[in-house]
Design a protein around this motif. Structure first.
Motif, PDB file in Angstrom:
ATOM      1  N   LEU A 123      13.998   0.764  -6.456  1.00  8.04           N
ATOM      2  CA  LEU A 123      15.346   1.777  -6.155  1.00  8.04           C
ATOM      3  C   LEU A 123      15.255   2.769  -7.202  1.00  8.04           C
ATOM      4  O   LEU A 123      15.015   2.755  -8.337  1.00  8.04           O
TER       5      LEU A 123
ATOM      6  N   THR B 266      13.971   1.221 -10.580  1.00  6.73           N
ATOM      7  CA  THR B 266      14.433  -0.168 -10.761  1.00  6.73           C
ATOM      8  C   THR B 266      13.279  -0.794 -10.500  1.00  6.73           C
ATOM      9  O   THR B 266      12.825  -0.937  -9.212  1.00  6.73           O
TER      10      THR B 266
ATOM     11  N   ASP C 227      15.023  -1.266 -15.248  1.00  7.94           N
ATOM     12  CA  ASP C 227      15.603   0.191 -14.968  1.00  7.94           C
ATOM     13  C   ASP C 227      14.756   1.085 -16.074  1.00  7.94           C
ATOM     14  O   ASP C 227      14.691   0.723 -17.296  1.00  7.94           O
TER      15      ASP C 227
ATOM     16  N   SER D  45      24.972  -6.189 -18.746  1.00 11.72           N
ATOM     17  CA  SER D  45      24.351  -5.999 -17.713  1.00 11.72           C
ATOM     18  C   SER D  45      23.013  -6.549 -17.892  1.00 11.72           C
ATOM     19  O   SER D  45      22.491  -6.586 -16.758  1.00 11.72           O
TER      20      SER D  45
ATOM     21  N   PRO E  78      11.649  -4.406  -9.536  1.00 12.02           N
ATOM     22  CA  PRO E  78      12.077  -5.735  -9.150  1.00 12.02           C
ATOM     23  C   PRO E  78      11.352  -6.778  -9.929  1.00 12.02           C
ATOM     24  O   PRO E  78      10.013  -6.605 -10.027  1.00 12.02           O
TER      25      PRO E  78
ATOM     26  N   ASN F  59      18.424  -4.684 -15.685  1.00  8.92           N
ATOM     27  CA  ASN F  59      19.499  -4.732 -14.896  1.00  8.92           C
ATOM     28  C   ASN F  59      19.590  -5.749 -14.185  1.00  8.92           C
ATOM     29  O   ASN F  59      19.073  -5.808 -13.158  1.00  8.92           O
ATOM     30  N   CYS F  60      20.396  -6.711 -14.584  1.00  8.60           N
ATOM     31  CA  CYS F  60      20.602  -8.030 -13.952  1.00  8.60           C
ATOM     32  C   CYS F  60      21.336  -8.098 -12.437  1.00  8.60           C
ATOM     33  O   CYS F  60      21.045  -8.859 -11.773  1.00  8.60           O
ATOM     34  N   ALA F  61      22.148  -7.021 -12.215  1.00  7.10           N
ATOM     35  CA  ALA F  61      22.783  -6.913 -10.925  1.00  7.10           C
ATOM     36  C   ALA F  61      21.833  -6.641  -9.997  1.00  7.10           C
ATOM     37  O   ALA F  61      21.718  -7.014  -8.858  1.00  7.10           O
ATOM     38  N   LYS F  62      20.667  -5.781 -10.258  1.00  9.68           N
ATOM     39  CA  LYS F  62      19.402  -5.482  -9.261  1.00  9.68           C
ATOM     40  C   LYS F  62      18.464  -6.368  -9.275  1.00  9.68           C
ATOM     41  O   LYS F  62      17.433  -6.063  -8.839  1.00  9.68           O
TER      42      LYS F  62
END
Length: 469
Positions: free
Chosen positions: A457, A370, A339, A113, A372, A332-335
């Protein structure tokens, strides 16, 4: 009118100090330094656990050719070797074709992740290739027979063919092995690969941070190890602070097995403070674990491991009253961000300001924020709390297989996609593997993030009191 300052001041009960900040026309522009080595030079990165190793370069390799719009380019392709801190050797392949390796870069075992593999639906096919090819399969005659290579395979052929097959799934690259035998192996591995699950970490402590009151058992912190037992090292100042590391029964422990729960036993009269426990073991790291470097050296994936030293650290903080936070971080690479998980075991709210937004963690709850970040962006900030508590997080977000393009940019937190920044580095090892001409590494320039709103997030929950029976 412009004014500069080095830290964001306290708002409420906590604050965040950032590497640089500039007030521009009423907006807070948070400067996040893009020099990877500078940001990670000291302080605390996101929670590290497992194996830490230094890359030593390609050891067994052949040649490959990348085909793209710029034409054909020949590169080296094969197996790297890493030296593990504390003892041990790792063998790895690259899953980041367009970024070169950094000389003597230090790598940390990382969950998928936190890498490009986390968003790659075919990442499990790479693990299949690793388990069914060299060096896990060291009977090269049998491997050649499966691949239909009638003339046999050398170690160099096997390493090059395996790396080429991996690049086709990790980077979606149009790449061929130069040697016909290696190319035939690459085709066989690519077509035969099946999706497998991500392997478990070699060693972790969960959660990596806890908090509470003096006189209580703070925790639990659960040990997860793929095999064997860990040795438990007490806090460095245990003799003077009186803080012990104990099991559920309150008895001091010096070793633990997988699934064991450990606690911090803090004396009832202890002043507000904190402590760390470190566990260590000697084990083989599971094939398929990812390894990343804060110096932006290309991401690696494990192909083989000797008996190697692995370790993990967890922290505890305590106070008599007020907010009592525990903080940890993970990429958290998906977002596309970092995190930060904050819990509060105190009797008052824990409030802190991060990237221009105030966050409040009520007593007995937790929250994941999260943040960015831009690809290739280095971050460096410190969250402070009462009683002298502070936690610093440093690192670099490296989530894409394609390196960032050159150019400086400013991005607001509400923009849907990250801007990029790039350059070249004098510390790269372009001759070993990866594309030396396609993309560069980030240089020591600054990226400005204009903090306008709360585009972060949040995941919020109420913490359950752990049982201690």
């Amino acid at each position: 009118m412009h004014s500069s300052f080095s830290a964001l001041k306290v708002r409420g009960r906590g604050a965040v100090r950032l590497a640089a900040a500039t007030l521009v026309s009423g907006l807070v522009a948070v400067g996040v330094m893009a020099g990877a080595d500078t940001a990670a030079a000291d302080g605390t990165s996101q929670s590290q656990s497992g194996a830490t190793a230094t890359i030593g370069g390609l050891k067994t390799y052949g040649a490959a050719v990348i085909h793209d719009e710029a034409g054909d380019q020949q590169i080296s392709a094969g197996l790297f070797e890493m030296s593990v801190e504390g003892g041990g050797t790792l063998q790895t392949y690259c899953v980041d074709l367009h970024n070169p390796t950094q000389t003597d870069a230090k790598y940390h075992e990382t969950p998928w992740s936190g890498t490009s593999l986390g968003a790659n639906k075919d990442a499990g096919r790479i693990r299949w290739i690793l388990q069914n090819s060299y060096p896990q399969v060291n009977d090269l005659a049998a491997l050649a027979a499966k691949a239909g290579v009638s003339s046999g395979l050398s170690e160099q052929d096997a390493a090059a063919g395996t790396q080429v097959a991996i690049w086709r799934w990790s980077d979606g690259a149009d790449v061929d092995a130069l040697d016909p035998q290696a190319e035939k192996l690459a085709d066989y591995l690519e077509k035969s690969a099946r999706n497998l699950a991500e392997p478990e970490a070699s060693l972790t402590l969960d959660p990596p941070a806890v908090s509470g009151h003096p006189g209580e058992l703070l925790g639990p912190v659960t040990v997860h190890i793929n095999e064997g037992r860990v040795t438990v090292s007490p806090p460095a100042d245990a003799a003077t602070s009186g803080v012990r590391v104990v099991g559920k029964d309150g008895k001091a422990i010096t070793s633990a097995a997988d699934g064991s729960q450990v606690f911090f036993d803090v004396p009832e009269d202890a002043a507000a403070g904190s402590a760390e426990v470190t566990v260590q073991a000697s084990t083989t790291v599971p094939v398929g674990r990812a390894f990343t470097s804060e110096s932006r050296s290309q991401t690696q994936i494990l192909a083989g491991s000797s008996e190697s030293t692995v370790s993990a650290t967890a922290s505890a903080g305590w106070a008599e009253k007020g907010a009592i936070p525990a903080l940890s971080a993970a990429k958290n690479c998906a977002k596309g961000g970092l995190d930060i998980t904050a819990s509060n075991e105190g009797d008052e709210d824990f409030a802190f300001e991060l990237m221009g937004t105030e966050h409040v963690i009520p007593a007995s709850t937790w929250r994941t924020v999260t943040i960015p970040l831009q690809e290739d962006q280095a971050y460096d900030f410190t969250i402070e709390a009462p009683d002298g508590f502070e936690k610093r997080f440093t690192g670099v977000l490296d989530c894409l297989t394609q390196g960032a393009e050159a150019g400086d940019s400013t991005q607001t937190l509400s923009e849907p996609s990250p801007a990029t920044v790039g350059g070249t580095s004098a510390d790269t090892n372009l001759a070993e593997t990866g594309d030396s001409g396609m993309t560069g590494l980030i240089a020591g320039t600054a990226i400005g993030l204009v903090v306008i709103g709360g585009a972060v997030l949040l995941v919020v929950g109420r913490r359950k009191t752990p049982t201690q029976d």
